[in-house]
Write a protein that holds these residues in place. Structure first.
Motif, PDB file in Angstrom:
ATOM      1  N   THR B 309       0.836  -1.197   0.000  1.00 15.84           N
ATOM      2  CA  THR B 309       0.000   0.000   0.000  1.00 15.84           C
ATOM      3  C   THR B 309       0.873   1.250   0.000  1.00 15.84           C
ATOM      4  O   THR B 309       2.012   1.233   0.456  1.00 15.84           O
ATOM      5  CB  THR B 309      -0.889   0.081   1.267  1.00 15.84           C
ATOM      6  N   PHE B 310       0.315   2.302  -0.554  1.00 25.61           N
ATOM      7  CA  PHE B 310       0.846   3.649  -0.392  1.00 25.61           C
ATOM      8  C   PHE B 310      -0.216   4.446   0.366  1.00 25.61           C
ATOM      9  O   PHE B 310      -1.410   4.209   0.191  1.00 25.61           O
ATOM     10  CB  PHE B 310       1.057   4.345  -1.748  1.00 25.61           C
ATOM     11  N   ILE B 311       0.214   5.387   1.177  1.00 26.93           N
ATOM     12  CA  ILE B 311      -0.738   6.268   1.852  1.00 26.93           C
ATOM     13  C   ILE B 311      -0.487   7.680   1.347  1.00 26.93           C
ATOM     14  O   ILE B 311       0.625   8.201   1.455  1.00 26.93           O
ATOM     15  CB  ILE B 311      -0.598   6.186   3.384  1.00 26.93           C
ATOM     16  N   ARG B 316      -5.005   8.586   2.629  1.00 25.71           N
ATOM     17  CA  ARG B 316      -5.778   7.516   2.018  1.00 25.71           C
ATOM     18  C   ARG B 316      -4.873   6.314   1.758  1.00 25.71           C
ATOM     19  O   ARG B 316      -3.847   6.433   1.090  1.00 25.71           O
ATOM     20  CB  ARG B 316      -6.408   7.991   0.709  1.00 25.71           C
ATOM     21  N   GLN B 318      -4.037   3.172  -0.128  1.00 23.27           N
ATOM     22  CA  GLN B 318      -4.406   2.645  -1.436  1.00 23.27           C
ATOM     23  C   GLN B 318      -3.487   1.485  -1.824  1.00 23.27           C
ATOM     24  O   GLN B 318      -2.332   1.443  -1.426  1.00 23.27           O
ATOM     25  CB  GLN B 318      -4.309   3.745  -2.504  1.00 23.27           C
ATOM     26  N   ARG B 319      -4.021   0.615  -2.641  1.00 21.98           N
ATOM     27  CA  ARG B 319      -3.280  -0.576  -3.007  1.00 21.98           C
ATOM     28  C   ARG B 319      -2.222  -0.335  -4.085  1.00 21.98           C
ATOM     29  O   ARG B 319      -2.400   0.439  -5.016  1.00 21.98           O
ATOM     30  CB  ARG B 319      -4.242  -1.661  -3.504  1.00 21.98           C
ATOM     31  N   VAL B 320      -1.113  -1.022  -3.893  1.00 20.00           N
ATOM     32  CA  VAL B 320      -0.078  -1.112  -4.921  1.00 20.00           C
ATOM     33  C   VAL B 320      -0.074  -2.571  -5.343  1.00 20.00           C
ATOM     34  O   VAL B 320      -0.097  -3.461  -4.488  1.00 20.00           O
ATOM     35  CB  VAL B 320       1.296  -0.728  -4.342  1.00 20.00           C
ATOM     36  N   TYR B 372      -7.007  -5.166   3.265  1.00 20.32           N
ATOM     37  CA  TYR B 372      -6.839  -5.192   1.807  1.00 20.32           C
ATOM     38  C   TYR B 372      -8.175  -5.398   1.099  1.00 20.32           C
ATOM     39  O   TYR B 372      -8.432  -4.823   0.050  1.00 20.32           O
ATOM     40  CB  TYR B 372      -5.855  -6.296   1.402  1.00 20.32           C
ATOM     41  N   ARG B 378     -11.288   0.987  -3.915  1.00 17.65           N
ATOM     42  CA  ARG B 378     -10.929   2.372  -3.597  1.00 17.65           C
ATOM     43  C   ARG B 378     -10.382   2.475  -2.181  1.00 17.65           C
ATOM     44  O   ARG B 378     -10.852   1.817  -1.263  1.00 17.65           O
ATOM     45  CB  ARG B 378     -12.087   3.339  -3.826  1.00 17.65           C
TER      46      ARG B 378
ATOM     47  N   THR C 227      -3.157   0.076  -9.871  1.00 14.63           N
ATOM     48  CA  THR C 227      -2.245   0.336  -8.769  1.00 14.63           C
ATOM     49  C   THR C 227      -2.221   1.834  -8.477  1.00 14.63           C
ATOM     50  O   THR C 227      -3.098   2.570  -8.939  1.00 14.63           O
ATOM     51  CB  THR C 227      -0.842  -0.244  -9.093  1.00 14.63           C
ATOM     52  N   THR C 228      -1.231   2.265  -7.717  1.00 18.19           N
ATOM     53  CA  THR C 228      -1.162   3.665  -7.325  1.00 18.19           C
ATOM     54  C   THR C 228       0.133   4.261  -7.853  1.00 18.19           C
ATOM     55  O   THR C 228       1.185   3.612  -7.794  1.00 18.19           O
ATOM     56  CB  THR C 228      -1.219   3.778  -5.786  1.00 18.19           C
ATOM     57  N   THR C 329       4.139   0.978   2.491  1.00 20.65           N
ATOM     58  CA  THR C 329       3.937   1.117   3.931  1.00 20.65           C
ATOM     59  C   THR C 329       4.454  -0.127   4.643  1.00 20.65           C
ATOM     60  O   THR C 329       5.111  -0.048   5.695  1.00 20.65           O
ATOM     61  CB  THR C 329       2.431   1.293   4.220  1.00 20.65           C
ATOM     62  N   GLU C 330       4.160  -1.277   4.063  1.00 17.89           N
ATOM     63  CA  GLU C 330       4.539  -2.545   4.669  1.00 17.89           C
ATOM     64  C   GLU C 330       6.058  -2.671   4.772  1.00 17.89           C
ATOM     65  O   GLU C 330       6.595  -3.119   5.790  1.00 17.89           O
ATOM     66  CB  GLU C 330       3.964  -3.702   3.846  1.00 17.89           C
TER      67      GLU C 330
END
Lengths: 588, 542, 354
Positions: B309-311, B316, B318-320, B372, B378, C227-228, C329-330
């Motif tokens: 994830t990134f925040i 927020r 969000q998934r990577v 997750y 979203r 993805t982001t 984050t992980e």
């Protein structure tokens, strides 16, 4: 005897009057009259665009000489002619009969009903005092200081006045809807189009006064005059009129001692036909590319910068002071029940008298062509009248007895449009005319919607095909289908009306289209690809004239023997046809 | 982010990107939003089209100025004077939110005295911003209850960065433009997962979730969770590593995905520090400038090659997602850390990213409700303490977590690094649109590199002429720390006497020039935004 | 939010005989979409103001043809979207557009995701009825990012509006008039803008495509991975288009929560580093002053041994860790846990201040 006279000389100084040397004529009059010590009051007189002073520019420079209220009008006055007029007429009291206007001028003028054009040519457009002298700004004063806004609007509705620029929507109703919008900021725009130039040049204050009354009625404090910068004289005179009106306090803050404030700003348009479309015009004022907006919302709801906006043209505004001043009943007594008042047109084409005309609504086309227009030029029969500019419908000779008003125009598949009226005769080819207009329209399409942008192009291509004899019967069906699409699906009026000449033409002149398509002939002998020139042996005297004028060397033959035209070499210029004195050349 | 955390209890954007379009007034200070956060700028432009008024305060004429109702061009380093003056006017004109101040803040009266001297006239004198504009900005911001502040590194990367943020916070407290929809103090964070790295505890003084290492109960909680005894002594900041390495107190560094040699102020000093290390482990996707000093290099995977994830800047999560296999022998960072940890005698039990995230959530309630599964399509904004909690669009609804928020006086001191005859220009640094950070990624994108591949210095045309140069000439820029050579770009984006160098170009690294001694004493953030330099033409052959 | 919506006034109307209640202020196009009635539209786009240019979304309202993208719902409206009359008008407008469009779908990058192609297909227009001259232009724009093929442009105006209204740049506009109307930068210079590519995203045809995408893969042959974005802190949702373990394009879904499909130049075009030849592919260990390839075992053992030795000799605080805002984050969590639990120090930080 001279001492008892009052002399007024009115010289046409409109665009055409100027172009014909009106300024010189005026200054020579001034000089000679000063020299002769005549106390003359010299007015500058208004005139029109290229169509002419009092609508009769072909005879410019027109000069009125009024001695003790006895008015005569000279036509085609050149500077060299002034001296004779001064010495013989003004000094000796004997008008120069040869130079006076003729019967055609009289019939041209008297059959019209000039209410908005009336003062043009009578008063000095650069003098506010002249305008005040004819009760100018009294209507504005009455409206603003004595009438409520809704009373003004009611009066305009009662008059039956309809927009003179386009679809003929009720002006009063338009104002009423705009006034009823919640937004406190409102705008009012005066569009000065080509046909309005004589009004702007001849009586600019009437436009300003109408705009002022309109601004008051809808609750707008800001008016715009939208005009092409190229109309120099119109701009100049409107600008002067605004300055004068400001000086008198008719424009500015607390007008006529009320809390009503109003200002007028110029906005200069580009050279684009689409700028006559009101939403495109607003985009243009906003500084964007002139492309029409979708309606609804209508300009009266969301117009300039999203604010409720009234757009009327200069002719509509010119009628307003008259309606307020003389009354709605007076106005609605002119014209027909549904189409009240008068309408200004530019009469042109194959009639004797061409020029700017103002007619009462409902006047039959026949009266316009044969009365005001003086009949057909060079005796060739009338084929059609086209009203409303490039996208107006073609009205055949059989329908000339119909009256010209909004209802009939709509029935005839035409529009008031830009106020053009062109008369065609039997020498004109309906397909070529239609192609000519389509060429203009497709060039002027703003490009926003496909039915217009591509539709006009495809129509032009198909019409070209017809005039070149490459068309098949199917192409007419394709054209009809395309016309239908453009009429219903185009974004704005330009695309929706672009097919009018074709549709009306095909309705009334189907045979002419069929002759082009099936027989590959142009009955009027206009479409060069479809005509052939040949020599009738019996008539040819062998004079060799045709051979001499032919630029392509396509004519051969010996003197005094019948000549021949080589069809392959012929470029169909028609020079031989015109040159032959024995009608021996046949055009098919 | 230290200061926001002190006042309100955390260091993120208080409100949401979605809310931008509902703002009536948008106050942008120290953020080149259009280039550094382009998609947030899109939202601001949309707000502008809906009628929102934008205030831009920045020494440079940024792209957002085009949409601004007013642009305040303060002298570099005078943000506090500007913000205090705006507060002064809001107070004087009675635009403050007395009800909010009464109910939710403290120390108002003390602070009020501290802005008394900042009249618009004084403000004009200190900042160079005409007093009319200060008043206008105050009326705009103070006159709206849907006004939000957006700031970036232009505020924090100063010697007095913490005080800058305090001054911003005071403005929001004064007007009550916080704790409601369409308001807030919104830090625009520079990197994709700064928020996540902070939240996860990669800070020397706190465990995950900003839980202080020196509070015994917290220490016990983490010891229980991790099964090891933990140090209660706060660690050293990144910017201190080089110095500590030189003085021998630090002997080994493990650097993951970071490039401190370019990132820290005063590159030559940093280089010396890293050279002095006994052991340097670098784990990255490219051999960075730092990697070149390494003793061991671990090849790792980029964002497209792993799950996690990134925040983002609005909290927020969000998934990577993994889209590709990593090249060659490159492995995911988590695998490397786990392997290393095992060899260090500490077995980490967690296997998948999802498992790791859940462990983090179990230690910090703000993430506890997020899984997750929930963020499959979203993301969710923390705090989100339970599975049914919808997430939090704006913070401090109905009050601050630590009770009343304190007004903190922000004293104005002239920034260090002021100019003198030897170094007459003030150098500012930052980003441009086409490159990112120190360029390890973007400079390896041929498309971007072909368009914006050359280092440059923005300089006012008058200054260029005075220096006897022309647009596109090469120039040598020197400070007390070092010098770089780059191309001159003539532009009125900068005012005379100031210059700007983008941070992306290693060959003309701006941190060759910046000073490592001017560091915010509280947040340890270097003062990247102000350095005194001189600019000289470079003749052919040099 | 939901309460607000409920409070909003609704109007009842009929679309294709279906009765529907719609909030005031919606367009017919939006209302129809809600009940699953598809109306084709080429100029309409959710990010930009209404235009009504393409005339394809035409429907019948109480018998009159209107554009559904610009007409707001009204009480008791009787809307018909699919009468033969309307379908004919729509077909003919599409036909006209196709008559001025290259028929080179087999080599066009946009094939399969082209809105015009889709309409040509569903209306079965093989050869336009209204055929004629087609615009011919040179492709002369030298910019590296966006391929502009103006022959394929249908002048819907989405790009012009999105550049102006959303991006605030206004790099392009309509020029010329009539059949030769063209969208281009001022004076037909090369495009020199922010290269955000919102115009590319909005373009319904192959007139605007990413230059690097051309020939890299058909959209139905790629794998899409949501993805982001890994650049700035906004956190835009992106979709990676993957083919043969390579990213050949990046896009964003219009319903993405943060960015609603918008991206910047880096997000949209800045993916090339992933496949850079510079990528580290194996562990390295410094030997004799030089970094040399090693196995994972060697490298990990080497690092762990050294760390252990330094920890023993100088204590855990002699070791410091620097993590990354670029990592997940992980990973950050693991990293600090490693430093704190495995090494035993709070010396962990990252580049938050940059």
């Amino acid at each position: 005897m001279i001492e008892q006279q009052t002399v007024t000389i009115k010289v046409c100084l409109g665009t055409a009057g100027r172009a014909s040397g009106g300024a010189d004529v005026l200054s020579i009059f001034q000089k000679l009259i000063q020299l002769n010590g005549i106390e003359a009051q010299i007015d500058k007189k208004c005139s029109y665009t290229k169509v002419g002073c009092r609508g009769f520019c072909s005879k410019d420079v027109l000069v009125d000489v009024i001695i003790n209220d006895q008015k005569v009008t000279y036509q085609s006055v050149k500077p060299t002619m002034v001296e004779k007029i001064v010495t013989e007429h003004i000094l000796k009291g004997e008008p120069v009969a040869d130079w006076l206007t003729k019967e055609d001028y009289e019939s041209f003028q008297t059959k019209q009903h000039k209410i908005v054009l009336g003062p043009c040519g009578e008063i000095d457009p650069e003098s506010i005092d002249d305008y005040l002298g004819m009760k100018g700004y009294r209507a504005a004063e009455k409206a603003i200081s004595k009438m409520r806004r809704d009373e003004v609007i009611k009066k305009v509705i009662q008059s039956g006045l309809r927009g003179r620029g386009g679809s003929g929507f009720s002006t009063g109703t338009k104002w009423e809807i705009c006034k009823s919008q919640a937004d406190s900021t409102k705008y009012i725009i005066c569009n000065v189009g080509e046909v309005n130039r004589p009004l702007a040049e001849g009586n600019p204050h009437a436009i300003i006064e109408g705009l002022l009354i309109g601004g008051y009625a809808i609750g707008s404090e800001k008016g715009f005059i939208y005009i092409r910068e190229r109309y120099h004289l119109s701009v100049e005179r409107l600008r002067l009129a605004i300055t004068q009106a400001k000086d008198k306090g008719f424009i500015g803050r607390n007008i006529f001692g009320t809390d009503f404030c109003f200002d007028i700003e110029f906005s200069f348009g580009t050279e684009a036909f689409i700028c006559g479309e009101e939403t495109a015009l607003m985009e243009s004022i906003e500084g964007k590319r002139a492309m029409p907006r979708v309606r609804p919302p209508f300009p009266v709801q969301k117009g300039l910068w999203g604010k409720p906006t009234v757009i009327n043209n200069a002719e509509t505004f010119s009628n307003i002071p008259l309606i307020i001043g003389k009354g709605a009943r007076w106005f609605s007594s002119i014209g027909t029940k549904e189409s009240t008042g008068t309408k200004v047109f530019t009469l042109s084409g194959k009639v004797k008298n061409v020029g700017l005309v103002e007619i009462p609504m409902g006047m039959p086309f026949r009266d316009i062509v044969y009365g005001i227009g003086g009949g057909m030029e060079s005796g060739v029969a009338l084929k059609a009248v086209q009203v409303g500019g490039p996208s107006g419908g073609l009205i055949p000779a059989s329908m000339l007895d119909m009256g010209l008003d909004y209802e009939n125009l709509s029935k005839l598949g035409s529009i008031v449009g830009s106020g053009g009226m062109v008369v065609f005769n039997e020498d004109d080819c309906i397909v070529s005319i239609t192609k000519f207009f389509m060429e203009f329209l497709q060039r002027e399409s703003c490009g926003k919607c496909p039915p217009c942008r591509i539709g006009t192009k495809r129509m032009l291509e198909l019409l070209t095909k017809i005039t070149e004899g490459r068309a098949e019967y199917n192409d007419l069906a394709t054209l009809e289908r395309l016309s239908g699409l453009m009429k219903t699906s185009s974004l704005c009026g330009l695309g929706r009306t672009a097919s009018n000449p074709f549709i009306t033409g095909l309705n009334h002149f189907r045979d002419e289209y069929l002759a082009h398509v099936r027989e590959k002939k142009c009955p009027a002998g206009v479409c060069t690809a479809l005509i052939t020139f040949s020599i009738v042996e019996d008539r040819c005297k062998g004079c060799t004239l045709c051979k001499k004028v032919c630029p392509a060397g396509a004519v051969s033959g010996e003197v005094k023997k019948p000549h021949r035209i080589d069809a392959a070499a012929c470029i169909k210029c028609g020079a031989c046809f015109k040159a032959c004195k024995f009608k021996a050349i046949k055009k098919q | 982010m230290a200061s926001l955390a002190t006042i309100f209890g955390s260091g993120a954007m208080t409100n949401s990107i979605r809310e931008i379009e509902g703002n009536e007034v948008i106050f942008i200070i120290g953020s080149n939003t259009k280039e550094a956060h382009p998609v947030i700028a899109n939202a601001m432009i949309r707000a502008h089209r809906k009628g929102a008024k934008i205030i831009v305060a920045d020494p440079r004429k940024l792209a957002m100025c085009r949409f601004a109702e007013t642009w305040l061009r303060q002298r570099p380093g005078t943000d506090i004077a500007l913000l205090n003056s705006i507060s002064h006017v809001i107070l004087k004109e009675g635009l403050h939110n007395a009800e909010f101040i009464e109910a939710q803040t403290r120390q108002f009266d003390d602070w009020k005295k501290s802005v008394e001297e900042f009249t618009p006239e004084a403000g004009e004198k200190l900042t160079g911003v005409p007093k009319e504009k200060i008043i206008q900005a105050a009326r705009l911001y103070g006159g709206s209850r849907k006004a939000a502040i957006y700031y970036g590194m232009g505020i924090t990367q100063h010697v007095n960065g913490t005080a800058n943020v305090n001054a911003i916070a005071n403005l929001a407290l004064l007007t009550g433009n916080i704790g409601r929809e369409f308001t807030g103090i919104n830090a625009l964070r520079g990197q994709n997962n700064v928020q996540g790295a902070c939240d996860a505890g990669c800070l020397p003084n706190v465990f995950p979730g900003y839980q202080r290492v020196d509070i015994p109960e917290i220490q016990e909680k983490f010891e229980a969770a991790w099964g090891r005894s933990l140090s209660a002594r706060p660690g050293i900041a990144a910017s201190e590593i080089a110095q500590k390495a030189l003085d021998g107190s630090v002997r080994a560094a493990y650097v993951m995905g970071e490039n401190p040699v370019l990132g820290d102020a005063n590159v030559s000093h940093t280089k010396k520090g890293f050279e002095a290390l006994e052991l340097l482990i670098v784990q990255d996707i490219f051999l960075t400038e730092t990697g070149k000093f390494a003793d061991v290099v671990f090849p790792s995977s980029c964002f497209a090659e792993k799950n996690g994830t990134f925040i983002n800047t609005e909290r927020r999560v969000q998934r990577v997602r993994k889209a590709l296999a990593a090249p060659g022998m490159a492995r995911e960072d988590s695998w490397v850390i786990t392997e290393l940890s095992r060899r260090m005698g500490y077995e980490m039990s967690c296997s998948s990213p999802e498992g790791i995230f859940e462990e983090l959530g179990s230690l910090w309630s703000a993430l506890e409700g997020i899984s997750y599964t929930r963020i499959e399509s979203r993301g969710v904004q923390w705090p989100c303490p339970t599975k049914n909690h919808p997430g939090t669009e704006h913070l401090y609804k109905g009050g601050f977590p630590r009770g009343r928020a304190a007004f903190t006086p922000a004293p104005f001191e002239r920034s260090a690094g002021s100019t003198d005859a030897a170094y007459p220009f003030i150098l500012n640094s930052g980003r441009n649109l086409f490159q990112y950070h120190f360029g390890s990624m973007t400079r390896r994108v041929p498309l971007l590199e072909s368009h914006a591949g050359e280092a440059y210095i923005e300089m006012h045309p008058d200054d260029i002429a005075r220096a006897g140069m022309q647009d596109c000439d090469r120039a040598k820029v020197s400070s007390a720390q070092g010098s770089v050579v780059l191309r001159v770009r003539s532009t009125d984006r900068v005012s005379p006497g100031t210059v700007f160098i983008p941070m992306h170009y290693a060959e003309a690294a701006v941190n060759m020039l910046t000073s490592d001694t001017s560091i915010d004493s509280f947040s340890k953030t270097p003062g990247f935004k102000i350095t005194a330099v001189r600019v000289q033409p470079v003749r052919e052959g040099e | 939010m939901s309460n607000d919506r409920e409070k909003q006034k609704t109007v009842r109307l009929r679309i294709n005989s279906q009765v529907i209640d719609v909030p005031e202020g919606r367009t017919i196009l939006e209302a129809a979409k809600e009940i699953g009635i598809y109306i084709p539209a080429l100029c309409n786009h959710p990010m930009i103001s209404q235009s009504g240019a393409c005339r394809v979304c035409i429907v019948e309202v109480n018998g009159t043809p209107v554009t559904s993208c610009t007409t707001l719902v009204e009480k008791d409206m009787e809307v018909i979207t699919n009468s033969p009359y309307i379908e004919d008008l729509r077909r003919d407008t599409i036909d006209l557009i196709l008559s001025d469009h290259p028929y080179d779908c087999m080599v066009c990058q946009k094939t399969g995701e082209c809105e015009l192609q889709e309409l040509a297909y569903s209306y079965n227009i093989r050869k336009p009825l209204f055929s004629g001259e087609r615009r011919i232009y040179d492709k002369k724009d030298g910019n590296r990012f966006i391929e502009r093929d103006m022959e394929k442009c249908i002048l819907c105006g989405r790009c012009v509006k999105i550049c102006d209204e959303v991006q605030g740049v206004g790099a392009i506009d309509f020029a010329y008039k009539g059949f030769g109307t063209k969208v281009c930068p001022p004076f037909e210079r090369d495009l020199d803008c922010e290269f955000c590519g919102q115009c590319v995203m909005a373009c319904p045809t192959g007139a605007l495509v990413g230059r690097d995408w051309i020939g890299k893969g058909r959209y139905w042959k790629i794998r899409e991975v949501d993805t982001t974005c890994s650049y700035c802190g906004v956190g835009c949702s992106i979709t990676l288009h993957v083919k043969n373990n390579e990213i050949i394009r990046v896009s964003s879904r219009p319903d993405s929560v943060v960015n609603k499909g918008l991206l910047c130049v880096k997000g949209r075009f800045g993916y090339g580093f992933i496949s850079s030849p510079d990528r580290l592919k194996q562990p390295l260990i410094r030997k004799d002053g030089r970094l040399k390839a090693a196995s994972w075992e060697e490298a990990l053992d080497f690092a762990a041994d050294k760390l252990k030795k330094i920890k023993e000799a100088h204590g855990p605080d002699a070791i410091t860790g620097l993590s990354s805002a670029r990592c997940t984050t992980e990973e950050n969590y693991l990293f600090q846990k490693f430093m704190r639990a495995a090494v035993g120090t709070n010396n962990v930080d990252h580049c938050a201040r940059l």
